[in-house]
Enzyme design. Sequence first.
Site, PDB file in Angstrom:
ATOM      1  N   ASP A 129       2.926   5.378 -32.628  1.00 45.33           N
ATOM      2  CA  ASP A 129       2.901   4.364 -33.683  1.00 45.33           C
ATOM      3  C   ASP A 129       1.654   3.489 -33.540  1.00 45.33           C
ATOM      4  O   ASP A 129       1.432   2.859 -32.505  1.00 45.33           O
ATOM      5  CB  ASP A 129       4.154   3.494 -33.599  1.00 45.33           C
ATOM      6  CG  ASP A 129       4.423   2.730 -34.886  1.00 45.33           C
ATOM      7  OD1 ASP A 129       3.455   2.314 -35.549  1.00 45.33           O
ATOM      8  OD2 ASP A 129       5.607   2.547 -35.230  1.00 45.33           O
ATOM      9  N   SER A 173       4.718   1.367 -41.280  1.00 40.78           N
ATOM     10  CA  SER A 173       5.333   2.482 -40.552  1.00 40.78           C
ATOM     11  C   SER A 173       6.492   3.131 -41.301  1.00 40.78           C
ATOM     12  O   SER A 173       6.761   4.319 -41.095  1.00 40.78           O
ATOM     13  CB  SER A 173       5.821   2.003 -39.179  1.00 40.78           C
ATOM     14  OG  SER A 173       4.743   1.624 -38.365  1.00 40.78           O
ATOM     15  N   PHE A 357      19.289   0.943 -24.840  1.00 42.03           N
ATOM     16  CA  PHE A 357      18.851   0.392 -23.562  1.00 42.03           C
ATOM     17  C   PHE A 357      18.314  -1.038 -23.645  1.00 42.03           C
ATOM     18  O   PHE A 357      17.887  -1.587 -22.629  1.00 42.03           O
ATOM     19  CB  PHE A 357      17.764   1.293 -22.975  1.00 42.03           C
ATOM     20  CG  PHE A 357      18.201   2.729 -22.825  1.00 42.03           C
ATOM     21  CD1 PHE A 357      19.086   3.107 -21.827  1.00 42.03           C
ATOM     22  CD2 PHE A 357      17.741   3.700 -23.699  1.00 42.03           C
ATOM     23  CE1 PHE A 357      19.484   4.422 -21.682  1.00 42.03           C
ATOM     24  CE2 PHE A 357      18.136   5.025 -23.574  1.00 42.03           C
ATOM     25  CZ  PHE A 357      19.009   5.396 -22.564  1.00 42.03           C
ATOM     26  N   GLU A 401       8.988   8.891 -30.492  1.00 44.62           N
ATOM     27  CA  GLU A 401       8.054   7.850 -30.924  1.00 44.62           C
ATOM     28  C   GLU A 401       7.622   6.966 -29.760  1.00 44.62           C
ATOM     29  O   GLU A 401       8.467   6.377 -29.070  1.00 44.62           O
ATOM     30  CB  GLU A 401       8.677   6.962 -32.004  1.00 44.62           C
ATOM     31  CG  GLU A 401       7.683   5.933 -32.533  1.00 44.62           C
ATOM     32  CD  GLU A 401       8.318   4.713 -33.186  1.00 44.62           C
ATOM     33  OE1 GLU A 401       7.589   3.976 -33.880  1.00 44.62           O
ATOM     34  OE2 GLU A 401       9.537   4.491 -32.990  1.00 44.62           O
ATOM     35  N   HIS A 450      -0.167   5.632 -38.400  1.00 45.90           N
ATOM     36  CA  HIS A 450      -1.263   4.865 -38.992  1.00 45.90           C
ATOM     37  C   HIS A 450      -2.144   4.375 -37.856  1.00 45.90           C
ATOM     38  O   HIS A 450      -1.826   4.553 -36.674  1.00 45.90           O
ATOM     39  CB  HIS A 450      -0.728   3.678 -39.812  1.00 45.90           C
ATOM     40  CG  HIS A 450       0.138   2.750 -39.013  1.00 45.90           C
ATOM     41  ND1 HIS A 450      -0.376   1.845 -38.106  1.00 45.90           N
ATOM     42  CD2 HIS A 450       1.496   2.616 -38.935  1.00 45.90           C
ATOM     43  CE1 HIS A 450       0.608   1.181 -37.535  1.00 45.90           C
ATOM     44  NE2 HIS A 450       1.766   1.638 -38.008  1.00 45.90           N
ATOM     45  N   HIS A 526      -2.519  -3.543 -39.576  1.00 46.38           N
ATOM     46  CA  HIS A 526      -2.805  -2.113 -39.487  1.00 46.38           C
ATOM     47  C   HIS A 526      -4.199  -1.785 -40.009  1.00 46.38           C
ATOM     48  O   HIS A 526      -4.786  -2.521 -40.797  1.00 46.38           O
ATOM     49  CB  HIS A 526      -1.783  -1.319 -40.301  1.00 46.38           C
ATOM     50  CG  HIS A 526      -0.400  -1.358 -39.744  1.00 46.38           C
ATOM     51  ND1 HIS A 526       0.687  -0.838 -40.411  1.00 46.38           N
ATOM     52  CD2 HIS A 526       0.088  -1.860 -38.577  1.00 46.38           C
ATOM     53  CE1 HIS A 526       1.775  -1.003 -39.687  1.00 46.38           C
ATOM     54  NE2 HIS A 526       1.437  -1.634 -38.566  1.00 46.38           N
TER      55      HIS A 526
END
Length: 580
Positions: A129, A173, A357, A401, A450, A526
Site C-alpha cells: 500500500d 486505496s 491482533f 497487504e 498507488h 498520495h
Amino acid sequence: MTAVTMDVTKLPNSHDGIEVQMDSLDSSHAFTNSLEDPNPPKTNVFKSKIFIVAVTFSSVLFTIMCIGFLVHYEMTSDVITDEDIPFWNVKLPPEQQVWYEKGIEELKIAMSREINRRRAKNVILFVGDGMGPNTVTATRIYGFKEEGLLSWERFPHMGLLKTYCADKQVPDSFSTATALFGGVKVNYETGGVDASVTLNNCSTSLDPAHHVQTILKWAQVDGMNTGFVTTTRVTHATPAALYAHTPDRRWECEAKMSAQAQQEGCKDIAKQLVEDETGRKINVIMGGGRQMLVSGVEDTQADPIDTWACISEDGRNLINDWKTYKQQAGQRHAVVQNNGELNALDGDSVDYVLGVFANGHLKYDHERDRSDAGMPSLRNMTVKALEVLKSKDKGFLLVVEGGMIDQAHHRGTARRALNEALALNEAVEAAVQEMSDQLDETLIIVTADHSHSLTINGHAERGADILGVASTSKTEGTPYTTLTYGTSYKGFQPDANGKRVDPTTQDTTAWEYTQQAAINTDENLHGGSDVTIHAKGAMAYLFHGVHEQSYVAHVISYALRIGRFRDSTITESLADLMPL
C-alpha cells in the site's frame, strides 16, 4: 552486283584447290571474316546460356545457405543455455570490466527465462500500500545498497499499472483496490460499487446491478479456498474491497455512518465481513481492527485504539458472532489474537481462521512486541495463512497487504515506510519458499495500489545513507535530505527566522524523523504515478507492458479460469491459441 571470291583453302574441312564463288550477293549481306572486321557485332552476355545458368545456380546456392542459417539459428536458440552465450573475452580496465560482467550475467538470466502457460491452481497477490516506484528504489538502497534487488525484482515478468480512478487523477486505496480485485475503476473513496455510485450515496449503492464482484467472490463460486492478510484493520480500504460494497470507506463500523444511511439499509463494512455471504466464506482473515468488530475494547499502550478511525458503540461482538456461525455450520475454525495463539495453530486442523491482533492497525514492524503476547509480523501471518490454504487440495487465492507502508508515508516518516517495505519483502520471500513444491502451478504477483509523493533528491555519493543529507541548496544555503515529500502535515518546517530548518541539526535517520516537504497540509498525500507489477509462475507472462490497474483482476480470473472465464467459449478459444 559485285561478285565476292573467298579463299577457303585454310578453312576446316575444305579441300585444296577448291574455289568458291558467291555471285549476286547484296553488299549488305556480304560474308566477311570476323578476324578481319575492325568493328565486330557486340554479344549480349546477359542473355547467354552460361550467364543464365550461373545466376540460377548462385541464386539456388544463396537460398540454400539462407535456409541453412535460419535452421541453425532456430535450433541453437532452442537449446542455448545461460552458460552457452558466446562473447569475446576482451581485456578491459576494471572500471569497465565490472559492468560488462554484470551485463553478461543479466543477459544469461534473460536468455534462460521461460514462459509458463499453465493454468494456475493458486494465486498469491501481494499489495504494498503506497509503495510507488521511489519507495521501491529507496527501500532497495536502504536494505541492499544500490546494487541490490528486492525479492520480487528478481521475478521474470513485470509491467506498469496506471492508478487513476474513475473520477480522480490521484486515487485512494479503496478505489484502487476495487480496480485490482474487481477489474473495474470506480470513484474516489468508494469500493465494491461501480462509478454510477457517488461518495456517501447509500441508496444507489444498494442496487446489486452496480455491485462490483471480485476475484475473491469468483474463486469462492468455483469452490476455491480464499483468504487475506493485512497489517492494517481487516475492515480497512484495501481488504474491504475484496468483500464489501460500500459508498464510503469510512463506514468501517456503525459509528461513522449517518442515521439516514442506516435507515436506508446500508450495512457497515465490519458487518458485511462477518454476516454477508462473501465474507463468511473467506477461509483466512488476519489483521487488526478489533474496535470495528467489538464495542467497548480496551485502550492500552501495547494496543491503542485508533482515534482516526471508527470505534463501534452499538454493543456488537462480531468475533463471537463469527464463531457462532462456524459452530452452527459444523465448520472447523479458530480465532487467534496474538503471536502465541498464531504460532500454536495447526493449519491442517482448521478450515477457517479469524486472526484479529490489534484494536486498530498492527504496530509498525520495528515497534511490535515479538513475545507470545505481541502482534505477528506480516511474514508470520502469510506463512500461517498458506499452511491453512494449501493443505486443502482445492487451489486457493490469497491476498497479502503490506498496509503500514502507506501509514508511515502519511505521517511523513520515511524510515518507517522503507522498513515496512522490507517487511513485505520478507513475506514475499517466505511465500516463494513455502510454495516451492507448487511454483509451476502458482501465480505470484507483487504490486502496489498507488504511490506517494516521496522524492529522491540531489546528488548524494554512491553508498551514502539514503536517510541522510544529499547536498546544500545553492540558493538557500541550507542542507537538504536525499528523501523529501511533496506534501506533509509538517510541510516546509521553517525556523524562527522563516528559513527552512537545517536537517543536519536533527537525526534524519531516526524512526520518528519527518522529512521536509514542499507543501503543508493535514497529512502526506498520495502520488499519482504509475506503479510497478512483478510476477512469476503460471501465466505470469501476461504482465508485459503498461496496463490499466483493472487489468490485474482479469489476468487473475483468466489464469484461474474463474469469473467470466469459467467454462466459457472465450476461455476455450484462448486456450486453443495458447495451449497449456
